[in-house]
Design a protein around this motif. Structure first.
Motif, mmCIF file in Angstrom:
data_model
loop_
_atom_site.group_PDB
_atom_site.id
_atom_site.type_symbol
_atom_site.label_atom_id
_atom_site.label_comp_id
_atom_site.label_asym_id
_atom_site.label_seq_id
_atom_site.Cartn_x
_atom_site.Cartn_y
_atom_site.Cartn_z
ATOM 1 N N ALA A 103 0.838 -1.204 0.000
ATOM 2 C CA ALA A 103 0.000 0.000 0.000
ATOM 3 C C ALA A 103 0.876 1.258 0.000
ATOM 4 C CB ALA A 103 -0.928 -0.009 1.214
ATOM 5 N N LYS A 104 2.005 1.209 0.706
ATOM 6 C CA LYS A 104 2.928 2.346 0.722
ATOM 7 C C LYS A 104 3.531 2.568 -0.659
ATOM 8 C CE LYS A 104 4.192 1.776 5.585
ATOM 9 N NZ LYS A 104 5.255 1.391 6.540
ATOM 10 N N LYS A 105 3.799 1.482 -1.354
ATOM 11 C CA LYS A 105 4.306 1.590 -2.728
ATOM 12 C C LYS A 105 3.309 2.327 -3.612
ATOM 13 C CE LYS A 105 5.070 -1.452 -6.725
ATOM 14 N NZ LYS A 105 3.721 -1.308 -7.293
ATOM 15 N N LYS A 106 2.051 1.933 -3.533
ATOM 16 C CA LYS A 106 1.005 2.574 -4.335
ATOM 17 C C LYS A 106 0.884 4.051 -3.976
ATOM 18 C CE LYS A 106 -3.901 2.218 -5.541
ATOM 19 N NZ LYS A 106 -5.169 1.474 -5.315
ATOM 20 N N GLU A 107 0.959 4.343 -2.690
ATOM 21 C CA GLU A 107 0.835 5.736 -2.238
ATOM 22 C C GLU A 107 2.011 6.577 -2.711
ATOM 23 O OE1 GLU A 107 1.264 9.277 0.093
ATOM 24 O OE2 GLU A 107 2.614 7.552 0.316
ATOM 25 N N TRP A 157 3.714 6.225 -5.524
ATOM 26 C CA TRP A 157 3.501 6.574 -6.932
ATOM 27 C C TRP A 157 2.413 7.636 -7.073
ATOM 28 C CZ3 TRP A 157 6.525 5.344 -10.971
ATOM 29 C CH2 TRP A 157 7.481 4.352 -10.774
ATOM 30 N N GLU A 158 1.395 7.574 -6.233
ATOM 31 C CA GLU A 158 0.361 8.607 -6.249
ATOM 32 C C GLU A 158 0.935 9.955 -5.822
ATOM 33 O OE1 GLU A 158 -2.892 8.746 -7.199
ATOM 34 O OE2 GLU A 158 -2.469 6.799 -8.133
ATOM 35 N N TYR A 159 1.860 9.917 -4.871
ATOM 36 C CA TYR A 159 2.507 11.142 -4.394
ATOM 37 C C TYR A 159 3.249 11.840 -5.533
ATOM 38 C CZ TYR A 159 5.082 14.157 -1.123
ATOM 39 O OH TYR A 159 5.594 15.234 -0.446
ATOM 40 N N LEU A 160 4.015 11.067 -6.285
ATOM 41 C CA LEU A 160 4.734 11.634 -7.433
ATOM 42 C C LEU A 160 3.745 12.159 -8.474
ATOM 43 C CD1 LEU A 160 7.280 12.204 -9.104
ATOM 44 C CD2 LEU A 160 7.211 9.810 -9.879
ATOM 45 N N LYS A 161 2.680 11.421 -8.686
ATOM 46 C CA LYS A 161 1.682 11.814 -9.691
ATOM 47 C C LYS A 161 1.059 13.162 -9.349
ATOM 48 C CE LYS A 161 -2.470 10.004 -11.974
ATOM 49 N NZ LYS A 161 -3.418 8.848 -12.021
ATOM 50 N N LYS A 162 0.729 13.381 -8.084
ATOM 51 C CA LYS A 162 0.114 14.637 -7.661
ATOM 52 C C LYS A 162 1.113 15.788 -7.679
ATOM 53 C CE LYS A 162 -3.395 12.471 -4.735
ATOM 54 N NZ LYS A 162 -3.879 12.262 -3.340
ATOM 55 N N GLY A 198 9.676 1.850 -14.418
ATOM 56 C CA GLY A 198 8.360 2.066 -13.841
ATOM 57 C C GLY A 198 7.381 0.970 -14.193
ATOM 58 N N GLN A 199 7.401 0.515 -15.426
ATOM 59 C CA GLN A 199 6.499 -0.556 -15.835
ATOM 60 C C GLN A 199 6.836 -1.863 -15.117
ATOM 61 O OE1 GLN A 199 5.239 -0.846 -20.035
ATOM 62 N NE2 GLN A 199 6.573 0.908 -20.436
ATOM 63 N N THR A 200 8.134 -2.139 -14.991
ATOM 64 C CA THR A 200 8.553 -3.376 -14.329
ATOM 65 C C THR A 200 8.141 -3.389 -12.860
ATOM 66 O OG1 THR A 200 10.461 -3.487 -15.811
ATOM 67 C CG2 THR A 200 10.522 -4.880 -13.860
ATOM 68 N N MET A 201 8.165 -2.218 -12.209
ATOM 69 C CA MET A 201 7.838 -2.138 -10.789
ATOM 70 C C MET A 201 6.342 -2.143 -10.528
ATOM 71 S SD MET A 201 10.619 -2.246 -9.200
ATOM 72 C CE MET A 201 11.272 -3.226 -10.558
ATOM 73 N N ASN A 202 5.525 -2.048 -11.561
ATOM 74 C CA ASN A 202 4.083 -1.919 -11.364
ATOM 75 C C ASN A 202 3.281 -2.964 -12.133
ATOM 76 O OD1 ASN A 202 3.553 0.728 -9.730
ATOM 77 N ND2 ASN A 202 5.198 1.244 -11.152
ATOM 78 N N LEU A 203 3.894 -4.123 -12.356
ATOM 79 C CA LEU A 203 3.168 -5.211 -12.995
ATOM 80 C C LEU A 203 2.114 -5.752 -12.025
ATOM 81 C CD1 LEU A 203 6.195 -7.033 -14.642
ATOM 82 C CD2 LEU A 203 4.431 -5.706 -15.838
#
Length: 339
Positions: free
Chosen positions: A285-289, A291-296, A311-316
């Motif tokens: 969940a921290k990983k997902k958050e 990436w959302e942090y960078l996105k915002k 990025g693609q490899t880390m988010n399969l």
């Protein structure tokens, strides 16, 4: 005149710190060695530091402080530095003496010519325990040699060839002018130490010598994978701190901007893969958050990193995707050799 101030952060470092100091002493009166005892409690680090100060009173300075972590010890070293240039050497690492003399000659020549640079770069060596062949990180195919240059003159860095704390010597007043301050009680701040000054750097010089010897082998070392997973929150904090520093579109030099985006991609990769390899749902969940942090914060940079190869490899998706991500990490680790 002291040409280089060497700061050696020490925390319970009695077993190996003298080796670091001795490797620098060949510089004689041209160097200043600042041993920062960061609140050691388990050994006689402070006693050793003060003995060395007594033995070499014009070269070595012992600074005792309350424990604040590696970054705070670097801050203390910088605050006490009187040399023209500043270099951090971790207490379990050392420098090559012949390379040190070559670097000092370059800096002396600059001084004689009335010239100064913001950052000097040199090679570093992974002194990995048990490895007969020592991996050398060099920049001869990326940076111009034996000349002062700027960001427009660099070529593309390869994976595992990025500038680390081991590579750099900064001008002391330059670091003070940009008000570099590293966070307290936080590991992995060496990334901030390298990343934050980059847009302020104007003049650089690369000397193709294997100067810094980076020891890898202690079980409690900060780059040991199990230790890194245990300190995952600090790794993520450092990554977020770097995200907050700059909006990439404001970095006007294209080559520098691309380098910084790629550096940030490495940080996102390391943080993500540690979350995956921890096999902990909270960490996923921290990983997902993250990436959302960078996105915002910086959508354009997020898009470039997220849909790049790393990025693609880390988010399969799913467990099979996480297995592929971990496999990619193992391969990358063999290439980079950071733990």
């Amino acid at each position: 005149m002291k040409y280089i101030s060497f700061a050696i952060p020490c925390y319970n470092s009695a077993a190996y710190m003298e080796h670091a100091v001795e490797s620098i002493l060949k510089g004689g009166e041209d160097v200043e060695i600042i041993i920062v005892n960061d609140g050691s409690t388990k050994d006689n680090t402070s006693e050793i530091a003060h003995r060395l100060e007594a033995e070499y009173p014009t070269i070595v300075r012992a600074v005792d402080k309350e424990n604040g972590g590696h970054g705070d010890a670097v801050n203390a070293g910088l605050a006490h530095a009187t040399g023209k240039y500043f270099k951090v050497v971790d207490s379990d690492d050392w420098v090559d003496e012949d390379a040190l003399m070559k670097i000092l000659k370059v800096l002396k020549d600059f001084e004689a010519d009335g010239e100064q640079i913001d950052m000097l770069l040199s090679n570093y060596v992974y002194e990995k325990e048990g490895k007969e062949h020592k991996k050398v990180i060099e920049y001869r195919d990326v940076l111009p040699k034996d000349t002062i240059f700027g960001w427009d003159d660099i070529k593309r860095f390869h994976l595992g060839q990025y500038i680390l704390m081991h590579s750099v010597i900064y001008r002391t007043e330059f670091l003070k002018l940009i008000q570099l301050q590293l966070p307290k009680h936080t590991f992995y701040v060496d990334n901030i130490y390298v990343y934050y000054p980059l847009p302020h750097v104007r003049k650089m010089y690369y000397l193709d010598v294997d100067f810094y010897r980076y020891y890898i082998g202690r079980e409690d070392q900060s780059v040991n994978e199990k230790v890194m997973i245990g300190r995952l929150d600090q790794q993520i904090f450092v990554t977020k701190t770097m995200i907050d520093m700059y909006i990439m579109k404001n970095i006007t030099n294209k080559k520098l901007r691309n380098y910084m985006i790629n550096y940030l991609a490495i940080m996102m990769t390391v943080s993500s893969i540690l979350c995956i390899r921890s096999k902990n749902e909270d960490n996923l969940a921290k990983k997902k958050e993250l990436w959302e942090y960078l996105k915002k914060r910086d959508y354009k940079t997020f898009w470039k990193i997220r849909y790049g190869i790393l990025g693609q490899t880390m988010n399969l998706p799913g467990k099979s995707g996480r297995r592929i991500s971990s496999l990619a990490y193992i391969v990358a680790n063999k290439v980079i050799g950071f733990n």
